[in-house]
Design a protein around this motif. Structure first.
Motif, PDB file in Angstrom:
ATOM      1  N   CYS A   1       0.861  -1.183   0.000  1.00  0.00           N
ATOM      2  CA  CYS A   1       0.000   0.000   0.000  1.00  0.00           C
ATOM      3  C   CYS A   1       0.901   1.238   0.000  1.00  0.00           C
ATOM      4  O   CYS A   1       1.783   1.358   0.850  1.00  0.00           O
ATOM      5  CB  CYS A   1      -0.905   0.026   1.228  1.00  0.00           C
TER       6      CYS A   1
ATOM      7  N   CYS B   1      -4.596   2.412   1.925  1.00  0.00           N
ATOM      8  CA  CYS B   1      -4.466   1.376   0.890  1.00  0.00           C
ATOM      9  C   CYS B   1      -5.303   1.659  -0.353  1.00  0.00           C
ATOM     10  O   CYS B   1      -5.660   0.729  -1.086  1.00  0.00           O
ATOM     11  CB  CYS B   1      -4.822   0.000   1.446  1.00  0.00           C
TER      12      CYS B   1
ATOM     13  N   SER C   1      -3.244   0.441  -3.924  1.00  0.00           N
ATOM     14  CA  SER C   1      -2.755  -0.909  -3.645  1.00  0.00           C
ATOM     15  C   SER C   1      -2.066  -1.465  -4.882  1.00  0.00           C
ATOM     16  O   SER C   1      -2.522  -1.237  -6.012  1.00  0.00           O
ATOM     17  CB  SER C   1      -3.908  -1.830  -3.239  1.00  0.00           C
TER      18      SER C   1
ATOM     19  N   ARG D   1      -9.463  -2.289  -2.779  1.00  0.00           N
ATOM     20  CA  ARG D   1      -8.135  -2.128  -2.194  1.00  0.00           C
ATOM     21  C   ARG D   1      -7.913  -3.197  -1.132  1.00  0.00           C
ATOM     22  O   ARG D   1      -8.863  -3.849  -0.669  1.00  0.00           O
ATOM     23  CB  ARG D   1      -7.995  -0.738  -1.578  1.00  0.00           C
ATOM     24  N   PHE D   2      -6.659  -3.361  -0.764  1.00  0.00           N
ATOM     25  CA  PHE D   2      -6.329  -4.326   0.273  1.00  0.00           C
ATOM     26  C   PHE D   2      -6.894  -3.882   1.620  1.00  0.00           C
ATOM     27  O   PHE D   2      -7.038  -2.677   1.885  1.00  0.00           O
ATOM     28  CB  PHE D   2      -4.808  -4.484   0.395  1.00  0.00           C
TER      29      PHE D   2
ATOM     30  N   SER E   1      -6.626  -2.823   5.134  1.00  0.00           N
ATOM     31  CA  SER E   1      -5.485  -2.165   5.767  1.00  0.00           C
ATOM     32  C   SER E   1      -5.566  -2.109   7.278  1.00  0.00           C
ATOM     33  O   SER E   1      -4.583  -1.791   7.938  1.00  0.00           O
ATOM     34  CB  SER E   1      -5.349  -0.730   5.233  1.00  0.00           C
TER      35      SER E   1
END
Length: 600
Positions: free
Chosen positions: A275, A280, A283, A309-310, A312
């Protein structure tokens, strides 16, 4: 009904049958796999009872109980042991990790767990317990006295190459240590690591790994420090510092690193989720090659232009969310490893697990010819929120299915997804085991005095590679590591599945190496499951390999189609024959009622 119309009818029914089978297989099979046991959260995999089927080690009762779901060939495919339940509970502790393996050298699988106090889930000091395994039972430990305590979760390794699982990690003082377990003593010997790198602080959660990084068939140590990665090359019962790898520049958060052969070049590539901002929203998947990091340029926007997105932020209620975790496996069996990852979006949608398919790179490729694309609809039946997804071969057919953990109100439940390929692909499935024997293992297979055969237990560190020739005449070389990681729910399978695509050729060579020794087998039949027993370790010529051939799906479908067609033809012939007999009967009756004028 004439012959032409009969064959049209047969063709129509056959097509409908194939479509029905395909739609049935490519679906939610949770009931077929778990039955009513959906409350267990997967923590590790291994063959506990040596029946050649992979069992699942799960956490139940809000992560206070460890239980083993035994695999079966009939549905439900996972079930509990009725005669002697394989479970152990901790009343006031939370289980944070599970590591199956042989820790005392008796050739039977034990189970290591790490725990923290129930009301201190984020505590970094872990208490380590081992439940010693028997032939069909699990000896629950006294949870008042841990075997040892570590700072963070330890990594399972084989320090001295004796096929007994050892540990690497930090002691309570933050010192790097090896805990080497002794043969048949159920004790360990602590060995301090000879730190030549200034004792840099190790990251928590970490992504330490135990695998061969320099292709000398000796497993090395890959360590995750706060600001860099460290590579320690394995030697005879020691590890020597070799070099460091800086984290990707400008990275705000680093997830769990993964080692896969991204381009099928016979090398292990370091893949790291990154990230570039604290939330994030930026990403990326980064791969390290030729002494620098490369961005794989994965597009995380779906068809509706929604950015994913991941994850976080950690969650105090579920250890799966401790860090960004990737799980690898060849989903479409084209030979190139794919990835499962869980992501979130900004519109308050629940977390979802997605498949990242390994595909050729068309633009902005840089030094790499491959990248990943997100297959947004592959796991479509599970759209109400998933917090984890990992690969698992439910039907032992070499095709990787998916096991998931879904959000279920305020809790979680396990689910299973059946992978059904739309083409016939080949594979080779390889499992390297410890090879240790137990002379006292006379067991209960229904007859007095019958010896129960053990196949050994989970073994971390072996390098497995193969070479084959594709239908186009190209040489394909791929490599993989077995059980390189064990902490933070890495959920590695105790075997490796190499997809061969549509190449039906024999695998030219398959090489297995560990502890500086290796052996190569030639002309391996595709669609085979190969169990390698590397014992004695120092005599590779005596290593054994057991081969179990799985019929091709095309052959099975052809047999099913032919059987269906024969049955339909038999039915049609029977109906036509019956119809003809009825017409003959009517004609005879009309003959008997006809007036014969010649008789007058």
């Amino acid at each position: 009904m004439n012959l032409k119309s009969s064959f049209k009818f047969i063709l129509y029914l056959t097509v409908k049958l194939v479509l029905l089978i395909n739609n049935t297989l490519c679906s939610d099979i949770t009931n077929n796999v778990f039955g009513p046991l959906t409350d267990g959260l997967p923590a590790a995999f291994g063959d506990f009872n040596s029946d050649e089927l992979t069992d699942i080690f799960v956490l139940r009762d809000e992560s206070r109980t460890l239980e083993i779901f035994l695999a079966a060939e009939e549905e439900p495919l996972l079930r509990t042991s009725r005669s002697n339940p394989l479970k152990c509970s901790f009343e006031d502790k939370i289980i944070t990790s599970v590591v199956p393996g042989d820790f005392d050298g008796d050739a039977l699988m034990d189970v290591l767990v790490t725990t923290v106090p129930k009301n201190q889930r984020r505590q970094k000091i872990m208490e380590v317990y081992i439940m010693w395994g028997g032939t069909n039972h699990l000896n629950c430990t006294n949870n008042e006295k841990p075997l040892l305590s570590t700072l963070g979760q330890p990594l399972a390794i084989d320090y001295d190459g004796n096929m007994i699982i050892d540990l690497f990690g930090l002691n309570e003082k933050g010192q790097r240590m090896f805990w080497v377990f002794l043969q048949n003593e159920r004790k360990f010997k602590p060995i301090a690591m000879n730190d030549d790198n200034g004792n840099a602080a190790l990251k928590h959660p970490h992504a330490h790994a135990f695998l061969d990084l320099n292709e000398d068939f000796m497993a090395d140590l890959f360590l995750t420090a706060e600001d860099q990665f460290e590579v320690w090359l394995g030697q005879d019962k020691s590890y020597v510092f070799n070099h460091t790898i800086s984290h990707p520049s400008n990275a705000k958060k680093i997830g769990q690193s993964l080692f896969i052969d991204l381009e099928l070049r016979g090398r292990m590539d370091l893949i790291t989720p990154v990230c570039f901002d604290n939330e994030c929203k930026n990403s990326s998947l980064m791969v390290y090659c030729d002494n620098k990091w490369h961005n794989l340029q994965v597009n995380f926007k779906d068809a509706n232009n929604k950015l994913w997105r991941f994850q976080s932020k950690s969650d105090d209620n579920l250890m799966y969310r401790d860090t960004i975790t990737l799980h690898s496996g060849d989903y479409n069996m084209d030979g190139y490893p794919d990835i499962l990852v869980t992501m979130i979006s900004d519109d308050k949608s629940p977390q979802q697990s997605f498949l990242l398919e390994n595909v050729p790179c068309d633009s902005n490729c840089g030094a790499f010819t491959r990248t990943f694309i997100v297959k947004w609809n592959i796991l479509k039946p599970f759209t109400n929120g998933t917090v984890m997804a990992a690969f698992f071969d439910f039907y032992q057919d070499g095709v990787l299915d998916v096991i998931l953990v879904q959000i279920n109100g305020s809790g979680f439940k396990s689910a299973a997804y059946k992978n059904s390929l739309d083409y016939d692909a080949n594979f080779i499935k390889v499992m390297v085991i410890t090879g240790l024997k137990n002379s006292n293992n006379a067991m209960i297979d229904g007859r007095v005095g019958k010896k129960r055969r053990t196949y050994g237990t989970n073994l971390p560190g072996p390098r497995i590679s193969y070479k084959t020739t594709t239908q186009e005449g190209d040489i394909r070389h791929a490599a993989s590591a077995q059980l390189p990681q064990s902490a933070h729910f890495s959920l590695n399978l105790p075997y490796n599945i190499f997809g061969l695509g549509r190449t039906p050729n024999f695998v030219d060579t398959l090489t297995v190496g560990l502890s500086t020794y290796s052996r190569t087998w030639t002309q391996i039949i595709p669609n085979s499951q190969m169990v390698v027993i590397p014992w004695p370790v120092e005599k590779p010529s005596q290593w054994k390999a057991q081969l179990f051939v799985t019929p091709s799906k095309l052959i099975l479908m052809s047999v099913a189609g032919l059987t269906t067609a024969c049955c339909l033809i038999t039915i049609i012939i029977g109906v036509l024959h019956w119809k003809e007999r009825q017409e003959d009967k009517k004609e005879r009756l009309s003959e008997t009622h006809r007036f014969h004028f010649d008789a007058m």
